[in-house]
Enzyme design. Structure first.
Site, mmCIF file in Angstrom:
data_model
loop_
_atom_site.group_PDB
_atom_site.id
_atom_site.type_symbol
_atom_site.label_atom_id
_atom_site.label_comp_id
_atom_site.label_asym_id
_atom_site.label_seq_id
_atom_site.Cartn_x
_atom_site.Cartn_y
_atom_site.Cartn_z
ATOM 1 N N GLU A 1 47.674 48.165 51.345
ATOM 2 C CA GLU A 1 47.774 46.647 50.174
ATOM 3 C C GLU A 1 47.430 45.658 51.906
ATOM 4 O OE1 GLU A 1 49.865 49.979 47.563
ATOM 5 O OE2 GLU A 1 49.573 49.546 50.110
ATOM 6 N N SER B 1 39.177 45.396 50.661
ATOM 7 C CA SER B 1 39.164 44.704 51.831
ATOM 8 C C SER B 1 38.502 44.461 53.387
ATOM 9 C CB SER B 1 40.547 45.551 52.195
ATOM 10 O OG SER B 1 41.266 44.818 51.053
ATOM 11 N N HIS C 1 40.223 39.454 51.365
ATOM 12 C CA HIS C 1 41.004 41.054 50.070
ATOM 13 C C HIS C 1 40.628 40.809 49.085
ATOM 14 C CE1 HIS C 1 43.037 42.914 53.134
ATOM 15 N NE2 HIS C 1 43.560 41.519 53.283
#
Length: 349
Positions: free
Chosen positions: A74, A244, A259
């Protein structure tokens, strides 16, 4: 090799709508002349231990003489000797990493001098977990650690519209800075572009479908490799979708990171860089052309100097909001925030 299939918790988020907008920490540490490595002395496994507290995983890493770059499950982590930038999206618990980060600093005989926490408003705030349920909870969590922090909500409508939340604090620990140390604290300004309501055709490049070759090919195909052609890129395409990339410069130690959450009901893309020539070289328009947003915000920030002058006009867009705040009188954190929307197709909030 990293499994490209999203973990069950991320897959569940994706089905309902993934939270693309990142939580972001930018932290400056007191430099030490006799220790050029600083926080870079920490190993990948040590950074993963810290990231475990934020509920995310290192996918890959690249380095040069200036910094270490980590692509995460993430978002991203960048580690300079005495500065880190950590961005996490989804339902990560970014602020939980602060206790361990302070321990890491202490083990390197340094300490946090400046800390900035910021984020865009969430698309799915009800899915967030403590301490990120809302900005009040985040501020309270930070104030318990840093009692003299200041915070602001910036935007045309901080209830239902797009807005930016910023928390800034500095330590009161006195240190005699030489001129070179003071100069070292004047880092290059950072520019962030946060884009939503993205064009479906542009987003089709960020799926693992029959057109997908590999992540590097995607970086080249969409034009991201041309933003700063001499930067080293490290990219990753998730399965079934999401992308990403981190890029770092061997010439000046700057970076950029992108992203992308491409699903139409929650589309979001972010571009961030501290490259010194980004604004002057007209590359904002190039980024917008890649992602074709219906809305976007530009944030410029800097400690110890003014932010670069962000253009006020972009063809086909209307400037909806502008703010420039200084959070401190000694070493300033300046922020410019713009919300722009296509004149030809204004999307209701």
């Amino acid at each position: 090799m990293y499994d490209t299939t999203m973990p069950p918790d991320l897959a569940h988020e994706l089905a309902d709508g993934f939270e693309g907008p990142e939580k972001r920490l930018e932290i400056y540490f007191q430099p030490k002349y006799n220790d050029p490595l600083g926080l870079r002395a920490k190993s990948r496994s040590e950074w993963q231990k810290l990231l475990d507290t934020a509920s995310c995983t290192i996918i890959s890493a690249t380095s040069n003489k200036f910094l270490d770059s980590y692509v995460l499950s993430e978002s991203s982590l960048f580690v300079y000797p005495y500065k880190i930038v950590l961005k996490t999206c989804g339902t990560t618990t970014l602020l939980f990493c602060l206790e361990m980060l302070s321990e890491y600093a202490q083990s390197c005989s340094t300490w946090i001098k400046y800390l900035i926490f910021s984020r865009k408003n969430y698309n799915f705030p009800d899915k967030q977990v403590y301490p990120h349920k809302n900005f009040e909870s985040e501020v309270q969590y930070l104030d318990n650690i840093y009692p003299k922090g200041s915070h602001h909500a910036l935007g045309p409508d901080t209830t239902n519209g797009d807005y930016q939340l910023v928390y800034f604090t500095k330590t009161n620990t006195h240190s005699d800075l030489t001129q070179s140390e003071a100069t070292r604290l004047e880092y290059s300004p950072t520019v962030e572009i946060m884009m939503t309501h993205l064009d479906a055709e542009a987003m089709s490049n960020f799926y693992r479908n029959e057109k997908f070759v590999d992540s590097k090919t995607t970086t080249i195909k969409v034009g991201l490799a041309d933003i700063f052609p001499h930067m080293q890129t490290d990219e990753f395409m998730f399965d079934p979708c999401g992308y990403s990339v981190n890029a770092i410069s061997d010439a000046n130690g700057s970076y950029f990171t992108v992203h992308v959450t491409p699903e139409p009901h929650c589309s979001y893309a972010s571009f961030e860089t501290n490259h010194p020539n980004f604004v002057e070289s007209g590359l904002i328009e190039k980024v917008l052309k890649i992602f074709c947003p219906g809305r976007f915000s530009i944030v410029g920030s800097c400690i110890g100097a003014e932010v670069p002058s962000i253009p006020q006009k972009f063809e086909g867009f209307e400037n909806k909001f502008r703010a420039n705040n200084k959070f401190d009188n000694e070493f300033t954190y300046s922020l410019n925030l713009f919300h722009l929307e296509k004149l030809s197709s204004i999307i209701a909030g």
